[in-house]
Design a protein around this motif. Sequence first.
Motif, short mmCIF file in Angstrom:
data_model
loop_
_atom_site.label_atom_id
_atom_site.label_comp_id
_atom_site.label_asym_id
_atom_site.label_seq_id
_atom_site.Cartn_x
_atom_site.Cartn_y
_atom_site.Cartn_z
N LEU A 168 0.83 -1.20 0.00
CA LEU A 168 0.00 0.00 0.00
C LEU A 168 0.87 1.26 0.00
CD1 LEU A 168 -2.93 0.91 0.00
CD2 LEU A 168 -2.97 0.66 2.49
N GLN A 169 1.95 1.24 0.74
CA GLN A 169 2.87 2.39 0.75
C GLN A 169 3.52 2.59 -0.61
OE1 GLN A 169 5.24 1.01 4.16
NE2 GLN A 169 4.74 2.92 5.20
N GLN A 170 3.96 1.51 -1.21
CA GLN A 170 4.61 1.60 -2.51
C GLN A 170 3.65 2.09 -3.58
OE1 GLN A 170 6.34 -2.08 -3.82
NE2 GLN A 170 7.39 -1.17 -5.58
N ALA A 171 2.40 1.64 -3.52
CA ALA A 171 1.42 2.02 -4.54
C ALA A 171 0.99 3.47 -4.41
CB ALA A 171 0.21 1.10 -4.46
N THR A 172 0.98 3.99 -3.19
CA THR A 172 0.46 5.35 -2.96
C THR A 172 1.55 6.37 -2.68
OG1 THR A 172 0.18 4.94 -0.58
CG2 THR A 172 -1.68 4.38 -2.04
N GLY A 173 2.73 5.93 -2.30
CA GLY A 173 3.78 6.85 -1.92
C GLY A 173 3.62 7.41 -0.52
N ALA A 174 2.68 6.86 0.25
CA ALA A 174 2.42 7.37 1.61
C ALA A 174 3.45 6.82 2.59
CB ALA A 174 1.02 6.96 2.06
N GLY A 175 3.78 7.63 3.56
CA GLY A 175 4.69 7.17 4.60
C GLY A 175 4.03 6.28 5.62
N GLN A 176 2.75 6.52 5.87
CA GLN A 176 2.00 5.74 6.84
C GLN A 176 0.63 5.38 6.27
OE1 GLN A 176 2.01 8.46 10.27
NE2 GLN A 176 3.43 7.07 11.31
N VAL A 177 0.04 4.34 6.83
CA VAL A 177 -1.30 3.91 6.42
C VAL A 177 -2.15 3.70 7.66
CG1 VAL A 177 -0.31 2.76 4.40
CG2 VAL A 177 -0.82 1.43 6.46
N ALA A 178 -3.46 3.70 7.46
CA ALA A 178 -4.38 3.35 8.53
C ALA A 178 -4.73 1.87 8.39
CB ALA A 178 -5.65 4.19 8.46
N LEU A 179 -4.84 1.18 9.51
CA LEU A 179 -5.20 -0.23 9.51
C LEU A 179 -6.53 -0.40 10.23
CD1 LEU A 179 -1.84 -0.05 10.08
CD2 LEU A 179 -2.11 -2.48 9.63
N VAL A 180 -7.46 -1.10 9.58
CA VAL A 180 -8.79 -1.33 10.14
C VAL A 180 -9.01 -2.83 10.22
CG1 VAL A 180 -11.26 -0.92 9.90
CG2 VAL A 180 -9.62 0.82 9.11
#
Length: 300
Positions: A168-180
Amino acid sequence: MLARLLRCIYLIQLFCGALLGAYAATQLGQSGVNALPLVLLCTLLLPLLLQFGVICVSMVQSRPKLAGALWWRAFGGEFLAALRIFWLQLPWAATKTEVRFPDLPRQTQPWRMPVLLVHGYICNYRVWDKTVKALHQAGHPVLAITLEPLFTLIDDYAPQIEQAVRQLQQATGAGQVALVGHSMGGLIIRAWLRQYGSANAARIITLGTPHQGTKMASWSPTTNAAQMAWHSPWLQNLQAEETPASRQLMHIALTQHDNIVYPQREQVLTDAKVTEFSGLGHLELCLDGRVIRWLLEKLH
């Protein structure tokens, strides 16, 4: 694996229902075209009755002392939720899932926080169908994953969560993600936190998770169910090894009428924020509009 298993189970149930209908028609002296309505009725009725029986047992077993009228609402809603999820969603899951992006390109409107959805015990990613649609419409890139094998130690799922977070980080370039996480999914996220740390987690949200264990787990002999038993040693060790910083990332949603995770109001953690819902069963937490709106608020 689960999707194929459910399709086989339901095919067997339909076949047994058809045989029962044919036998009943014979006993009533019906044959040929005249027997067809009864055969069709029994074919459909047997699986419905079995599903109703499972929900009935779980609702009665978990019924709180002061259930009130909302318990009946939860009863009916959970039965319908079970039909939708276990008949129309889970059996038709694909073998591979990908990151789902909002319709608008990033240059037009920045994406919101990426979200990883983690299902619970004896489920797959299709349990999140309604939630995925809402997150997608709200502008969140979403990855809903299927964890396998069905029955193993909860800690064994942590590497799959780590892989999904990095995907998910690689696909979006985000440093952090939310986990549900729903149900056992919340414990899997906590097991991932213990193994990999919280550096990549912006927020953690759990729905109907047995943070203190559930008395329902005594019904199952599987290893991951044993870990979810009421106040199990595994849960106590997990709590002892967590830090206040990781707990402060957590938002817990529970329902007072949960038919799988009970005692319901005991499913809290020190330093974690808690929101209570009522009139909802366990599976309904993945479908109810109030819960989904609450989830979106916590992600913004």
